[in-house]
Design a protein around this motif. Structure first.
Motif, PDB file in Angstrom:
ATOM      1  N   ILE A 139      54.262  58.465  69.400  1.00 37.23           N
ATOM      2  CA  ILE A 139      53.642  58.800  68.115  1.00 37.23           C
ATOM      3  C   ILE A 139      52.194  58.300  68.078  1.00 37.23           C
ATOM      4  O   ILE A 139      51.276  58.998  67.614  1.00 37.23           O
ATOM      5  CB  ILE A 139      54.465  58.199  66.958  1.00 37.23           C
ATOM      6  CG1 ILE A 139      55.833  58.906  66.888  1.00 37.23           C
ATOM      7  CG2 ILE A 139      53.726  58.350  65.639  1.00 37.23           C
ATOM      8  CD1 ILE A 139      56.777  58.275  65.884  1.00 37.23           C
ATOM      9  N   VAL A 140      51.936  57.078  68.584  1.00 37.88           N
ATOM     10  CA  VAL A 140      50.572  56.529  68.602  1.00 37.88           C
ATOM     11  C   VAL A 140      49.662  57.377  69.483  1.00 37.88           C
ATOM     12  O   VAL A 140      48.504  57.670  69.122  1.00 37.88           O
ATOM     13  CB  VAL A 140      50.595  55.066  69.093  1.00 37.88           C
ATOM     14  CG1 VAL A 140      49.172  54.560  69.359  1.00 37.88           C
ATOM     15  CG2 VAL A 140      51.287  54.173  68.080  1.00 37.88           C
ATOM     16  N   VAL A 141      50.142  57.794  70.633  1.00 38.23           N
ATOM     17  CA  VAL A 141      49.339  58.629  71.534  1.00 38.23           C
ATOM     18  C   VAL A 141      48.988  59.948  70.861  1.00 38.23           C
ATOM     19  O   VAL A 141      47.846  60.432  70.928  1.00 38.23           O
ATOM     20  CB  VAL A 141      50.095  58.862  72.852  1.00 38.23           C
ATOM     21  CG1 VAL A 141      49.385  59.919  73.706  1.00 38.23           C
ATOM     22  CG2 VAL A 141      50.228  57.554  73.626  1.00 38.23           C
ATOM     23  N   ILE A 142      49.963  60.558  70.190  1.00 33.70           N
ATOM     24  CA  ILE A 142      49.713  61.826  69.502  1.00 33.70           C
ATOM     25  C   ILE A 142      48.652  61.655  68.416  1.00 33.70           C
ATOM     26  O   ILE A 142      47.726  62.477  68.273  1.00 33.70           O
ATOM     27  CB  ILE A 142      51.027  62.378  68.917  1.00 33.70           C
ATOM     28  CG1 ILE A 142      51.984  62.794  70.053  1.00 33.70           C
ATOM     29  CG2 ILE A 142      50.761  63.571  68.000  1.00 33.70           C
ATOM     30  CD1 ILE A 142      53.356  63.197  69.565  1.00 33.70           C
ATOM     31  N   ILE A 143      48.784  60.579  67.648  1.00 32.36           N
ATOM     32  CA  ILE A 143      47.806  60.315  66.580  1.00 32.36           C
ATOM     33  C   ILE A 143      46.409  60.114  67.178  1.00 32.36           C
ATOM     34  O   ILE A 143      45.395  60.607  66.654  1.00 32.36           O
ATOM     35  CB  ILE A 143      48.238  59.088  65.755  1.00 32.36           C
ATOM     36  CG1 ILE A 143      49.523  59.411  64.973  1.00 32.36           C
ATOM     37  CG2 ILE A 143      47.129  58.665  64.798  1.00 32.36           C
ATOM     38  CD1 ILE A 143      50.104  58.224  64.239  1.00 32.36           C
ATOM     39  N   PHE A 144      46.325  59.387  68.278  1.00 29.39           N
ATOM     40  CA  PHE A 144      45.038  59.144  68.928  1.00 29.39           C
ATOM     41  C   PHE A 144      44.416  60.454  69.407  1.00 29.39           C
ATOM     42  O   PHE A 144      43.209  60.682  69.236  1.00 29.39           O
ATOM     43  CB  PHE A 144      45.214  58.184  70.104  1.00 29.39           C
ATOM     44  CG  PHE A 144      43.965  57.908  70.867  1.00 29.39           C
ATOM     45  CD1 PHE A 144      43.011  57.016  70.380  1.00 29.39           C
ATOM     46  CD2 PHE A 144      43.699  58.559  72.077  1.00 29.39           C
ATOM     47  CE1 PHE A 144      41.834  56.769  71.075  1.00 29.39           C
ATOM     48  CE2 PHE A 144      42.530  58.317  72.770  1.00 29.39           C
ATOM     49  CZ  PHE A 144      41.596  57.415  72.276  1.00 29.39           C
ATOM     50  N   ILE A 145      45.200  61.347  69.976  1.00 28.77           N
ATOM     51  CA  ILE A 145      44.686  62.632  70.461  1.00 28.77           C
ATOM     52  C   ILE A 145      44.178  63.471  69.294  1.00 28.77           C
ATOM     53  O   ILE A 145      43.090  64.071  69.362  1.00 28.77           O
ATOM     54  CB  ILE A 145      45.780  63.375  71.241  1.00 28.77           C
ATOM     55  CG1 ILE A 145      46.099  62.625  72.545  1.00 28.77           C
ATOM     56  CG2 ILE A 145      45.356  64.803  71.538  1.00 28.77           C
ATOM     57  CD1 ILE A 145      47.281  63.199  73.287  1.00 28.77           C
ATOM     58  N   ILE A 146      44.915  63.512  68.211  1.00 26.39           N
ATOM     59  CA  ILE A 146      44.504  64.286  67.039  1.00 26.39           C
ATOM     60  C   ILE A 146      43.191  63.745  66.482  1.00 26.39           C
ATOM     61  O   ILE A 146      42.266  64.498  66.130  1.00 26.39           O
ATOM     62  CB  ILE A 146      45.603  64.263  65.976  1.00 26.39           C
ATOM     63  CG1 ILE A 146      46.847  65.032  66.487  1.00 26.39           C
ATOM     64  CG2 ILE A 146      45.113  64.886  64.672  1.00 26.39           C
ATOM     65  CD1 ILE A 146      48.034  64.941  65.567  1.00 26.39           C
ATOM     66  N   ALA A 147      43.092  62.419  66.407  1.00 27.76           N
ATOM     67  CA  ALA A 147      41.863  61.802  65.885  1.00 27.76           C
ATOM     68  C   ALA A 147      40.673  62.101  66.786  1.00 27.76           C
ATOM     69  O   ALA A 147      39.547  62.362  66.312  1.00 27.76           O
ATOM     70  CB  ALA A 147      42.065  60.293  65.757  1.00 27.76           C
ATOM     71  N   ALA A 159      66.204  46.293  68.019  1.00 29.23           N
ATOM     72  CA  ALA A 159      65.877  47.575  67.399  1.00 29.23           C
ATOM     73  C   ALA A 159      64.453  48.002  67.743  1.00 29.23           C
ATOM     74  O   ALA A 159      64.190  49.184  68.017  1.00 29.23           O
ATOM     75  CB  ALA A 159      66.057  47.484  65.883  1.00 29.23           C
ATOM     76  N   LEU A 160      63.501  47.041  67.749  1.00 35.01           N
ATOM     77  CA  LEU A 160      62.114  47.356  68.135  1.00 35.01           C
ATOM     78  C   LEU A 160      62.031  47.841  69.582  1.00 35.01           C
ATOM     79  O   LEU A 160      61.272  48.767  69.905  1.00 35.01           O
ATOM     80  CB  LEU A 160      61.217  46.126  67.949  1.00 35.01           C
ATOM     81  CG  LEU A 160      60.932  45.695  66.505  1.00 35.01           C
ATOM     82  CD1 LEU A 160      60.078  44.430  66.495  1.00 35.01           C
ATOM     83  CD2 LEU A 160      60.236  46.813  65.745  1.00 35.01           C
ATOM     84  N   ILE A 161      62.819  47.209  70.426  1.00 33.76           N
ATOM     85  CA  ILE A 161      62.820  47.640  71.826  1.00 33.76           C
ATOM     86  C   ILE A 161      63.330  49.072  71.952  1.00 33.76           C
ATOM     87  O   ILE A 161      62.810  49.879  72.725  1.00 33.76           O
ATOM     88  CB  ILE A 161      63.670  46.672  72.666  1.00 33.76           C
ATOM     89  CG1 ILE A 161      63.005  45.290  72.707  1.00 33.76           C
ATOM     90  CG2 ILE A 161      63.879  47.207  74.081  1.00 33.76           C
ATOM     91  CD1 ILE A 161      63.853  44.221  73.363  1.00 33.76           C
ATOM     92  N   TYR A 162      64.369  49.372  71.164  1.00 36.01           N
ATOM     93  CA  TYR A 162      64.919  50.722  71.211  1.00 36.01           C
ATOM     94  C   TYR A 162      63.909  51.773  70.736  1.00 36.01           C
ATOM     95  O   TYR A 162      63.799  52.856  71.317  1.00 36.01           O
ATOM     96  CB  TYR A 162      66.193  50.796  70.343  1.00 36.01           C
ATOM     97  CG  TYR A 162      67.455  50.404  71.075  1.00 36.01           C
ATOM     98  CD1 TYR A 162      67.931  51.166  72.132  1.00 36.01           C
ATOM     99  CD2 TYR A 162      68.172  49.269  70.696  1.00 36.01           C
ATOM    100  CE1 TYR A 162      69.091  50.804  72.805  1.00 36.01           C
ATOM    101  CE2 TYR A 162      69.328  48.898  71.363  1.00 36.01           C
ATOM    102  CZ  TYR A 162      69.796  49.674  72.404  1.00 36.01           C
ATOM    103  OH  TYR A 162      70.925  49.316  73.082  1.00 36.01           O
ATOM    104  N   TYR A 183      59.491  55.700  71.403  1.00 33.58           N
ATOM    105  CA  TYR A 183      59.182  56.724  70.396  1.00 33.58           C
ATOM    106  C   TYR A 183      57.900  56.360  69.642  1.00 33.58           C
ATOM    107  O   TYR A 183      57.054  57.221  69.353  1.00 33.58           O
ATOM    108  CB  TYR A 183      60.358  56.885  69.426  1.00 33.58           C
ATOM    109  CG  TYR A 183      61.673  57.157  70.112  1.00 33.58           C
ATOM    110  CD1 TYR A 183      61.989  58.443  70.543  1.00 33.58           C
ATOM    111  CD2 TYR A 183      62.587  56.124  70.343  1.00 33.58           C
ATOM    112  CE1 TYR A 183      63.200  58.695  71.181  1.00 33.58           C
ATOM    113  CE2 TYR A 183      63.786  56.366  70.978  1.00 33.58           C
ATOM    114  CZ  TYR A 183      64.093  57.656  71.389  1.00 33.58           C
ATOM    115  OH  TYR A 183      65.269  57.912  72.027  1.00 33.58           O
ATOM    116  N   ALA A 184      57.724  55.086  69.299  1.00 33.16           N
ATOM    117  CA  ALA A 184      56.520  54.648  68.597  1.00 33.16           C
ATOM    118  C   ALA A 184      55.280  54.850  69.472  1.00 33.16           C
ATOM    119  O   ALA A 184      54.203  55.249  68.982  1.00 33.16           O
ATOM    120  CB  ALA A 184      56.645  53.176  68.202  1.00 33.16           C
ATOM    121  N   LEU A 185      55.395  54.591  70.783  1.00 36.45           N
ATOM    122  CA  LEU A 185      54.280  54.776  71.700  1.00 36.45           C
ATOM    123  C   LEU A 185      53.857  56.249  71.758  1.00 36.45           C
ATOM    124  O   LEU A 185      52.661  56.566  71.740  1.00 36.45           O
ATOM    125  CB  LEU A 185      54.674  54.280  73.093  1.00 36.45           C
ATOM    126  CG  LEU A 185      53.590  54.360  74.173  1.00 36.45           C
ATOM    127  CD1 LEU A 185      52.383  53.497  73.772  1.00 36.45           C
ATOM    128  CD2 LEU A 185      54.151  53.908  75.512  1.00 36.45           C
TER     129      LEU A 185
END
Length: 319
Positions: A283-291, A272-275, A279-281
Motif C-alpha cells: 500500500i505504501v509503495v502504491i501511494i508513493f507511485i501515485i504521489a 498481527a503487525l507481522i502478518y 500488505y502495508a508495504l
C-alpha cells in the motif's frame, strides 16, 4: 281310567329322562372339545372358550415374583459394585507420561476403550484423553499408581451398587425360562393349527424377552468386572500451584493474570503487525507511485503549495 293315565304319565317321564341322559352323554363324548377343555384346565388356563394362549399361564408364572416370596436359590447374590472415575493430570514430560499411563493400563490387565490427542509439541500445548477399562480387582492399585504420574489436578470417583438390579434380572430370566418350558409342553399337546399358532406367538415373545434380559445381564457383568476410568493429560511448562484461598493470594493471582494478559496482548499485537506488514508495504509503495506521478503532472499537493506561495510573493512585491 285313572290307572291308565298314571301309567302313561310314568312312561312319559321315563322317556324324557332317557332323552336328557342321552344328550348329556353325547355332549361329554364330543371328542377334541372335551379333551381340549380338560387339557387346558390341567394347564391352569381359566377360560376355555376364549383362552388366549399363555395369558393365564403368564400370570401363574409371574405370581411368585410379585408376591416377593420367590425362591432365590441358585441366584448370584454377591455385591455388584460399579466404579467410575475421572482423573486430570498436568505433565512437563508429555510423551513420557502418556507412555507411563499406557503402561499402567496394560500392566493392570486393562485396555484403552478410546483415546484422542490435540495440540502440537512445537507450542507445548498438547493434551491427551484416555477412556480405560480396568479390572475391578486391579482398580485400587491402578488409581494409586496413576496418581504418581505428573501432577494430579483433579480426581472424581463414583461408586454405584447395582445388586438389586442384577438380582431382578436373574429373577425375570428364571421366570421366563419357566414360562418357556410350559409353552413348549403346550406346543407338543396342540391339536389344531389355531392353537399351535397362538402358542408359537407366545413362544416368540418370551424368547425376545429372554434375549433382552440376557443382554442386560451381560452389560451389568461388564460394568462390574471392568471399571471405567477417564484420564486427561495436559502438557504444561509449570505445574499449577495449589494455594490457600485467602484475600492476599487472590490479589496476587489477579495481578499475575493481569500482567500475563497484557503481555499476551502485546505479543498478539506484534504478531498481527507481522502478518499485515507485506500488505502495508504494498500500500505504501502504491501511494508513493501515485504521489510521484501527480508531482510530475503538477497536481501534487507540494507543487500546489509552492505555486500558491510564489503567487503570494509576487502579489506582495507588486504592492
Amino acid at each position: 281310567m285313572k290307572k291308565r293315565l298314571i301309567l302313561l304319565a310314568l312312561i312319559a317321564i321315563l322317556i324324557l329322562s332317557t332323552m336328557g341322559c342321552g344328550s348329556s352323554a353325547d355332549y361329554d363324548s364330543s371328542g377334541s372339545s372335551a379333551f381340549y377343555t380338560k387339557d387346558v384346565a390341567e394347564e391352569g388356563w381359566a377360560d376355555t372358550a376364549t383362552a388366549d394362549t399363555g395369558i393365564a399361564e403368564e400370570k401363574s408364572v409371574e405370581a411368585p415374583a410379585e408376591s416377593g416370596q420367590e425362591d432365590l436359590e441358585g441366584y448370584d447374590l454377591s455385591r455388584k459394585i460399579v466404579y467410575t472415575s475421572n482423573i486430570g493430570i498436568e505433565s512437563k514430560k508429555f510423551d513420557e507420561d502418556v507412555a507411563n499411563v499406557k503402561g499402567l493400563i496394560s500392566s493392570n490387565g486393562g485396555y484403552i476403550q478410546s483415546s484422542s490427542q490435540y495440540g502440537s509439541a512445537e507450542y507445548g500445548n498438547r493434551d491427551c484423553h484416555f477412556t480405560a477399562r480396568i479390572p475391578a480387582k486391579s482398580y485400587d492399585a491402578f488409581m494409586t499408581a496413576v496418581g504418581s504420574v505428573g501432577s494430579m489436578t483433579s480426581k472424581y470417583e463414583d461408586v454405584q451398587d447395582i445388586t438389586s438390579e442384577y438380582v431382578d434380572v436373574q429373577a425375570r430370566l428364571k421366570s421366563l425360562d419357566t414360562k418357556m418350558e410350559r409353552l413348549r409342553e403346550l406346543e407338543a399337546k396342540a391339536e389344531t393349527v389355531e392353537e399351535l399358532l397362538q402358542i408359537e406367538d407366545r413362544i416368540n415373545d418370551v424368547q425376545y424377552q429372554i434375549e433382552s434380559y440376557t443382554a442386560q445381564k451381560r452389560v451389568y457383568d461388564d460394568q462390574v468386572d471392568y471399571s471405567t476410568v477417564d484420564i486427561t493429560i495436559e502438557e504444561v511448562a509449570t505445574f499449577t500451584e495449589v494455594k490457600a484461598d485467602t484475600a492476599w493470594n487472590r490479589f496476587v493471582d489477579a495481578a499475575k493474570d493481569s500482567c500475563s494478559g497484557f503481555i499476551t496482548f502485546l505479543q498478539d499485537f506484534v504478531i498481527a503487525l507481522i502478518y499485515i506488514f507485506p500488505y502495508a508495504l504494498i500500500i505504501v509503495v502504491i501511494i508513493f507511485i501515485i504521489a510521484f506521478i501527480r508531482r510530475k503532472k503538477g497536481k501534487g499537493p507540494l507543487f500546489k503549495y509552492k505555486k500558491k506561495k510564489k503567487e503570494q510573493e509576487v502579489t506582495n512585491t507588486e504592492k
